[in-house]
Design an enzyme around this catalytic site. Structure first.
Site, PDB file in Angstrom:
ATOM      1  N   ASN A   6       6.802  -0.427   7.133  1.00 39.84           N
ATOM      2  CA  ASN A   6       6.006   0.172   5.918  1.00 39.84           C
ATOM      3  C   ASN A   6       5.670  -0.467   4.753  1.00 39.84           C
ATOM      4  OD1 ASN A   6       5.312   1.658   3.684  1.00 39.84           O
ATOM      5  ND2 ASN A   6       5.615   3.585   4.656  1.00 39.84           N
ATOM      6  N   ASP A   8       4.181  -0.131   2.297  1.00 37.35           N
ATOM      7  CA  ASP A   8       2.971   0.639   1.249  1.00 37.35           C
ATOM      8  C   ASP A   8       3.556   0.008   0.010  1.00 37.35           C
ATOM      9  OD1 ASP A   8       2.292   2.094   2.208  1.00 37.35           O
ATOM     10  OD2 ASP A   8       3.131   3.872   2.471  1.00 37.35           O
ATOM     11  N   HIS A   9       4.797  -0.393  -0.429  1.00 34.03           N
ATOM     12  CA  HIS A   9       5.719  -0.470  -1.823  1.00 34.03           C
ATOM     13  C   HIS A   9       5.287  -1.833  -2.299  1.00 34.03           C
ATOM     14  CE1 HIS A   9       6.669   3.480  -2.275  1.00 34.03           C
ATOM     15  NE2 HIS A   9       7.374   3.155  -0.565  1.00 34.03           N
ATOM     16  N   ARG A  17       0.263  -3.942 -11.662  1.00 32.65           N
ATOM     17  CA  ARG A  17       0.175  -4.440 -12.428  1.00 32.65           C
ATOM     18  C   ARG A  17      -1.948  -4.554 -12.540  1.00 32.65           C
ATOM     19  NH1 ARG A  17       2.437  -8.090 -16.214  1.00 32.65           N
ATOM     20  NH2 ARG A  17       4.527  -7.057 -16.449  1.00 32.65           N
ATOM     21  N   HIS A  42       0.130   3.826   4.355  1.00 41.48           N
ATOM     22  CA  HIS A  42       0.175   5.074   4.017  1.00 41.48           C
ATOM     23  C   HIS A  42      -0.706   4.702   2.801  1.00 41.48           C
ATOM     24  CE1 HIS A  42       1.568   9.392   2.809  1.00 41.48           C
ATOM     25  NE2 HIS A  42       0.217   9.801   3.305  1.00 41.48           N
ATOM     26  N   ARG A  44      -2.751   7.164   0.964  1.00 38.80           N
ATOM     27  CA  ARG A  44      -3.022   8.458  -0.110  1.00 38.80           C
ATOM     28  C   ARG A  44      -4.026   8.968  -0.951  1.00 38.80           C
ATOM     29  NH1 ARG A  44       3.123   9.784  -0.634  1.00 38.80           N
ATOM     30  NH2 ARG A  44       2.407  11.396  -1.478  1.00 38.80           N
ATOM     31  N   ARG A  48      -2.561   5.571  -4.312  1.00 36.49           N
ATOM     32  CA  ARG A  48      -0.983   5.202  -5.508  1.00 36.49           C
ATOM     33  C   ARG A  48      -0.613   3.756  -5.169  1.00 36.49           C
ATOM     34  NH1 ARG A  48       3.942   8.829  -4.988  1.00 36.49           N
ATOM     35  NH2 ARG A  48       2.057  10.424  -5.142  1.00 36.49           N
ATOM     36  N   HIS A  49      -0.400   2.727  -4.295  1.00 28.75           N
ATOM     37  CA  HIS A  49      -0.920   1.952  -3.077  1.00 28.75           C
ATOM     38  C   HIS A  49      -1.538   1.491  -2.389  1.00 28.75           C
ATOM     39  CE1 HIS A  49       1.487   4.746  -0.256  1.00 28.75           C
ATOM     40  NE2 HIS A  49       2.397   4.972  -1.291  1.00 28.75           N
ATOM     41  N   GLU A  69      -0.703   6.283   7.999  1.00 27.37           N
ATOM     42  CA  GLU A  69       0.214   7.532   7.640  1.00 27.37           C
ATOM     43  C   GLU A  69      -1.068   8.465   7.130  1.00 27.37           C
ATOM     44  OE1 GLU A  69       4.218   6.408   7.824  1.00 27.37           O
ATOM     45  OE2 GLU A  69       3.156   7.124   6.105  1.00 27.37           O
ATOM     46  N   THR A  99       7.474  10.705  -3.356  1.00 28.47           N
ATOM     47  CA  THR A  99       7.312  10.595  -1.716  1.00 28.47           C
ATOM     48  C   THR A  99       6.440  11.590  -0.682  1.00 28.47           C
ATOM     49  OG1 THR A  99       8.025   9.456   0.601  1.00 28.47           O
ATOM     50  CG2 THR A  99       9.456  10.287  -1.125  1.00 28.47           C
ATOM     51  N   THR A 100       6.825  10.846   0.292  1.00 28.04           N
ATOM     52  CA  THR A 100       6.936  12.329   1.855  1.00 28.04           C
ATOM     53  C   THR A 100       7.760  13.028   1.890  1.00 28.04           C
ATOM     54  OG1 THR A 100       4.724  10.962   2.366  1.00 28.04           O
ATOM     55  CG2 THR A 100       5.531  13.248   4.291  1.00 28.04           C
ATOM     56  N   GLU A 150       7.306  11.924  15.156  1.00 28.74           N
ATOM     57  CA  GLU A 150       8.101  11.518  13.777  1.00 28.74           C
ATOM     58  C   GLU A 150       9.031  12.357  13.771  1.00 28.74           C
ATOM     59  OE1 GLU A 150       6.472   7.535  11.691  1.00 28.74           O
ATOM     60  OE2 GLU A 150       8.141   8.009  10.092  1.00 28.74           O
ATOM     61  N   HIS A 190      11.927   7.791   7.586  1.00 29.90           N
ATOM     62  CA  HIS A 190      12.459   8.411   5.663  1.00 29.90           C
ATOM     63  C   HIS A 190      13.376   8.330   5.426  1.00 29.90           C
ATOM     64  CE1 HIS A 190      10.647   9.862   2.233  1.00 29.90           C
ATOM     65  NE2 HIS A 190       9.358   9.664   2.318  1.00 29.90           N
ATOM     66  N   GLY A 191      13.607   7.001   4.646  1.00 29.97           N
ATOM     67  CA  GLY A 191      14.652   7.299   3.621  1.00 29.97           C
ATOM     68  C   GLY A 191      15.810   6.250   4.423  1.00 29.97           C
ATOM     69  N   GLY A 212      10.639   1.389   5.077  1.00 28.70           N
ATOM     70  CA  GLY A 212       9.705   0.150   4.314  1.00 28.70           C
ATOM     71  C   GLY A 212      10.934   0.148   3.346  1.00 28.70           C
ATOM     72  N   HIS A 213      10.895   1.540   1.804  1.00 32.31           N
ATOM     73  CA  HIS A 213      11.634   1.677   0.674  1.00 32.31           C
ATOM     74  C   HIS A 213      12.405   0.376   0.289  1.00 32.31           C
ATOM     75  CE1 HIS A 213      13.814   2.712  -2.728  1.00 32.31           C
ATOM     76  NE2 HIS A 213      12.507   2.618  -3.202  1.00 32.31           N
TER      77      HIS A 213
HETATM   78  N1  PXP Z   1       7.824   7.894   7.906  1.00 33.38           N
HETATM   79  C1  PXP Z   1       6.246   8.311   7.148  1.00 33.38           C
HETATM   80  C2  PXP Z   1       5.902   8.970   7.781  1.00 33.38           C
HETATM   81  C3  PXP Z   1       6.675   8.146   6.091  1.00 33.38           C
HETATM   82  O1  PXP Z   1       5.760   8.575   5.485  1.00 33.38           O
HETATM   83  C4  PXP Z   1       7.523   7.342   5.190  1.00 33.38           C
HETATM   84  C5  PXP Z   1       7.209   6.646   3.898  1.00 33.38           C
HETATM   85  O2  PXP Z   1       6.057   6.720   3.678  1.00 33.38           O
HETATM   86  C6  PXP Z   1       8.307   6.376   6.437  1.00 33.38           C
HETATM   87  C7  PXP Z   1       9.115   6.523   7.079  1.00 33.38           C
HETATM   88  C8  PXP Z   1       9.417   5.383   5.244  1.00 33.38           C
HETATM   89  O3  PXP Z   1       9.846   5.656   4.564  1.00 33.38           O
HETATM   90  P1  PXP Z   1      11.210   5.266   3.774  1.00 33.38           P
HETATM   91  O4  PXP Z   1       9.756   4.164   2.685  1.00 33.38           O
HETATM   92  O5  PXP Z   1      12.062   5.195   2.918  1.00 33.38           O
HETATM   93  O6  PXP Z   1      11.847   3.926   4.805  1.00 33.38           O
END
Ligand code: PXP
Length: 240
Positions: A6, A8-9, A17, A42, A44, A48-49, A69, A99-100, A150, A190-191, A212-213
């Site tokens: 992912n 996004d970040h 910036r 994602h 949104r 935001r990203h 997403e 976050t979600t 998922e 996630h996480g 992702g993060h």
């Molecule tokens: N899966 C889904 C559906 C998500 O919404 C996210 C966060 O955007 C992730 C996975 C990834 O989460 P993380 O950035 O915490 O790894």
């Protein structure tokens, strides 16, 4: 077990910036070279990203597949039907959240989600629902006829190793077993990070982890490709 990265970040850093860097295209292509099996973004509602332009620029360049997403709103479904990513993962969205924070409530919003998922499926897009490891939610996903779910691992990720985390892990195990028995393809995410992914990667029946993060964060110290490669190696090691 596959790894969906992912990105996004990468866009979060750029939007902080309003610059043109870091490039999300470069991030996606380099992630693929380092072992990513898909690229997740994602879009949104508050942008935001990721921006709409990012999706359209990236789509023809991705070598693996794009997993988009989005919340099941009219605006997002229209964009997805036009863009035609390989996969769409429907997620709940609240403007004020960082976050979600939870999974979709497929029970309460069955008709809206089914309508959106049918429209996407008609365009040849593979639809996934992001849901908690809850049998009731999985039953509704089966009833809806989506091919993929998922499982939200955010609750698991909030615990340190110990009894509460083991309990949540058991819930995830049972949910995945049930979903597989019902013929669903199961992803999870996630996480997840480098120190908590191992027990999840060890679960039989997960097709792909979306992360992702933690990868973007680790990349600050080891470089982007190394961060992707390290996560991919960990998943491969523990899913054997
Ligand atoms: N899966 C889904 C559906 C998500 O919404 C996210 C966060 O955007 C992730 C996975 C990834 O989460 P993380 O950035 O915490 O790894």
């Amino acid at each position: 077990m596959k790894l969906g990265v992912n990105i996004d970040h990468i866009a979060t850093l750029r939007q902080a910036r309003g610059t043109t860097y870091p490039s999300i295209i470069e991030a996606a292509l380099r992630a693929e070279k380092a072992g990513a099996d898909s690229i997740t973004l994602h879009l949104r509602e508050d942008r935001r990203h990721m921006q709409d332009k990012d999706l359209y620029e990236l789509k023809p360049l991705i070598q693996t597949k794009m997993n988009l997403e989005l919340a099941p709103t009219e605006e997002m479904i229209e964009i997805a039907m036009d863009l035609k990513p390989e996969d769409v993962c429907m997620v709940p969205e609240r403007r004020e959240e960082r976050t979600t924070e939870g999974g979709l409530d497929v029970t309460s919003h069955f008709d809206i989600i089914k309508k959106a998922s049918d429209r996407l499926a008609n365009e040849g897009i593979r639809v996934s629902l992001f849901i908690a490891p809850d049998i009731k939610q999985i039953e509704k996903a089966v009833l809806m006829g989506v091919p993929v779910i998922e499982i939200h691992t955010g609750h698991y990720a909030n615990f340190d190793a110990g009894r509460s985390r083991d309990k949540e892990l058991l819930t995830i195990h049972k949910a995945i077993k049930y979903a597989r028995k019902e013929g669903l393809i199961v992803n999870a995410g996630h996480g997840l990070h480098y120190k908590n992914v191992q027990p999840i990667a060890s679960i039989e029946g997960i097709d792909e982890l979306n992360i992702g993060h933690a990868i973007v964060s680790h990349a600050l110290f080891v470089g982007w490709e190394n961060a992707v490669h390290e996560m991919k190696s960990l998943i491969e090691e523990y899913s054997d």
